[in-house]
Enzyme design. Structure first.
Site, PDB file in Angstrom:
ATOM      1  N   ASP A  47      -9.319   7.571   9.054  1.00  0.00           N
ATOM      2  CA  ASP A  47     -10.281   6.580   8.573  1.00  0.00           C
ATOM      3  C   ASP A  47     -10.451   5.431   9.557  1.00  0.00           C
ATOM      4  OD1 ASP A  47     -11.993   5.485   6.437  1.00  0.00           O
ATOM      5  OD2 ASP A  47     -10.438   3.958   6.221  1.00  0.00           O
ATOM      6  N   ALA A 105      -4.964   5.757   7.466  1.00  0.00           N
ATOM      7  CA  ALA A 105      -5.946   4.798   6.955  1.00  0.00           C
ATOM      8  C   ALA A 105      -5.444   3.386   7.216  1.00  0.00           C
ATOM      9  CB  ALA A 105      -6.186   5.015   5.469  1.00  0.00           C
ATOM     10  N   ALA A 106      -4.610   3.236   8.255  1.00  0.00           N
ATOM     11  CA  ALA A 106      -4.007   1.935   8.551  1.00  0.00           C
ATOM     12  C   ALA A 106      -4.670   1.286   9.765  1.00  0.00           C
ATOM     13  CB  ALA A 106      -2.504   2.104   8.769  1.00  0.00           C
ATOM     14  N   HIS A 128     -13.746   3.973   8.353  1.00  0.00           N
ATOM     15  CA  HIS A 128     -12.981   2.772   7.991  1.00  0.00           C
ATOM     16  C   HIS A 128     -13.404   2.295   6.592  1.00  0.00           C
ATOM     17  CE1 HIS A 128     -10.649  -0.773   9.934  1.00  0.00           C
ATOM     18  NE2 HIS A 128     -10.410  -0.711   8.636  1.00  0.00           N
ATOM     19  N   GLU A 174     -13.442   1.056  17.670  1.00  0.00           N
ATOM     20  CA  GLU A 174     -14.388   1.245  16.581  1.00  0.00           C
ATOM     21  C   GLU A 174     -15.706   0.575  16.938  1.00  0.00           C
ATOM     22  OE1 GLU A 174     -12.730   0.013  12.849  1.00  0.00           O
ATOM     23  OE2 GLU A 174     -11.393   1.739  12.746  1.00  0.00           O
ATOM     24  N   ALA A 213     -10.737   0.971   2.105  1.00  0.00           N
ATOM     25  CA  ALA A 213     -10.712  -0.233   1.269  1.00  0.00           C
ATOM     26  C   ALA A 213     -12.087  -0.606   0.729  1.00  0.00           C
ATOM     27  CB  ALA A 213     -10.153  -1.402   2.069  1.00  0.00           C
ATOM     28  N   ASP A 250      10.952   2.398   6.854  1.00  0.00           N
ATOM     29  CA  ASP A 250      10.517   1.008   6.850  1.00  0.00           C
ATOM     30  C   ASP A 250      11.733   0.123   7.069  1.00  0.00           C
ATOM     31  OD1 ASP A 250       9.633  -1.588   6.346  1.00  0.00           O
ATOM     32  OD2 ASP A 250       8.156  -0.922   4.870  1.00  0.00           O
ATOM     33  N   ILE A 286       0.833  -1.198   0.000  1.00  0.00           N
ATOM     34  CA  ILE A 286       0.000   0.000   0.000  1.00  0.00           C
ATOM     35  C   ILE A 286       0.868   1.247   0.000  1.00  0.00           C
ATOM     36  CG2 ILE A 286      -1.682   1.329   1.319  1.00  0.00           C
ATOM     37  CD1 ILE A 286      -2.946  -1.320   2.179  1.00  0.00           C
TER      38      ILE A 286
END
Length: 331
Positions: free
Chosen positions: A265, A239-240, A289, A270, A292, A179, A160
């Site tokens: 997101d 958004a992870a 969320h 949640e 995707a 990373d 991603i």
């Protein structure tokens, strides 16, 4: 034929693929009264977001595979699954393009300040006596920014992250990434500059986007210390995973003008509490969320989880850590 229990609904294409190759038992969720009976002799279970631990696995003494419809596996007790010899398969690349598009769209909205400008326009802030509209945009302090030339920092440069980088580079952005698992030369070949750590990356970026799995034991990756390192004109996109960002610290940074904007997101927990401080913070784009949740990604996830679950059942007993594809989860 193997017996597979589908705990939650998926795209019909995935259902069709399963129906051709197994005895499929379709349930309506973890509260379905037929859960225990369905799992009693099932070989596999396929789930979306339901938490999978002993309460569910104890109903399935013969389970050999858990199929996760999605990239992450943090809703599954992986240690328990491994102890029972249950393989876990997921769909780490099925939603790559959807989340990549969402991230760039969010950055663009924050840079162009669409929500603020529309709110001002609808609220009557632009008047006939105020002169030209561009002049009023300037006087009201609603001038946007260009993505071209801006510096995007990625935390995580897996599938991603690389999808985001491709789009950002095409728009003329500079892209760097933290990373520790990525090959630096491979990143450079994609136009991504590898950076050693967050402390080096954060002060340099115009936009920061997160693309790593969460770790409840580690706690938030971005908190007060990290917000202090970001420039006040920077924006953040998450958004992870919800647990990656300290929501209270984010709300404070936005309210105090120490961060220009953010798009969120994912939340912890949640669904989020609409009374939480985050919901009253300014310059904040909130979505449920859904990064995707495109028609194309949902079909790919359904077909992939069906295929990977059937392949895992054909592969025999699990050996070693019970995870397939999990290394790429959330990347």
């Amino acid at each position: 034929m193997p017996i597979i229990t589908l705990l939650e609904s998926i795209h019909p294409a995935g259902v069709a693929a399963l129906s051709e190759a197994c005895e499929l038992r379709q349930l309506t969720g973890p509260d379905d009264p037929g859960l225990a009976a369905a799992l009693a002799d099932s070989d596999a279970i396929i789930v979306r977001s339901t938490q999978i631990g002993a309460a569910i696995l104890d109903h399935g003494p013969g389970l050999r595979v858990i199929g996760r419809h999605g990239a992450g596996t943090d809703n599954i007790d992986r240690q328990l699954a491994e102890a029972r010899g249950i393989r876990i398969v997921n769909t780490p690349r099925s939603n790559t393009e959807s989340v990549g598009e969402y991230t760039i769209a969010a950055i663009m909205q924050l840079f162009k300040r669409f929500a603020e400008v529309e709110r001002a326009l609808r609220g009557g802030s632009f008047t006939a006596a105020g002169g030209s509209l561009p002049g009023q945009v300037d006087r009201l302090g609603l001038i946007g920014r260009e993505l071209a030339g801006a510096h995007l920092g990625l935390v995580g440069a897996g599938a991603i992250g690389q999808s985001v980088a491709r789009r950002a580079l095409a728009l003329g952005m500079r892209v760097s990434a933290v990373d520790p698992w990525a090959d630096p030369e491979a990143l450079r070949s994609l136009g991504i500059t590898p950076v050693a750590d967050l402390e080096t990356l954060l002060p340099t970026v115009d936009a920061l986007s997160l693309h790593v799995p969460g770790d409840p034991e580690r706690g938030p990756l971005i908190g007060e210390r990290e917000f202090a390192l970001l420039r006040p004109d920077a924006v953040l996109v998450n958004a992870a995973r919800g647990g990656l960002v300290d929501e209270a610290a984010l709300a404070s940074a936005l309210t105090e003008g120490r961060l220009a904007g953010a798009a969120v997101d994912v939340f912890s927990p949640e669904p989020p509490d609409p009374e939480a401080p985050l919901f009253s913070a300014p310059n904040l784009m909130l979505t449920p969320h859904m990064a995707a949740m495109t028609a194309e990604a949902l079909e790919r996830m359904a077909v992939d989880v069906a295929r990977f679950t059937l392949e895992a059942l054909s592969a025999g007993p699990a050996a070693g850590p019970a995870a397939a594809g999990a290394a790429a989860a959330g990347s």
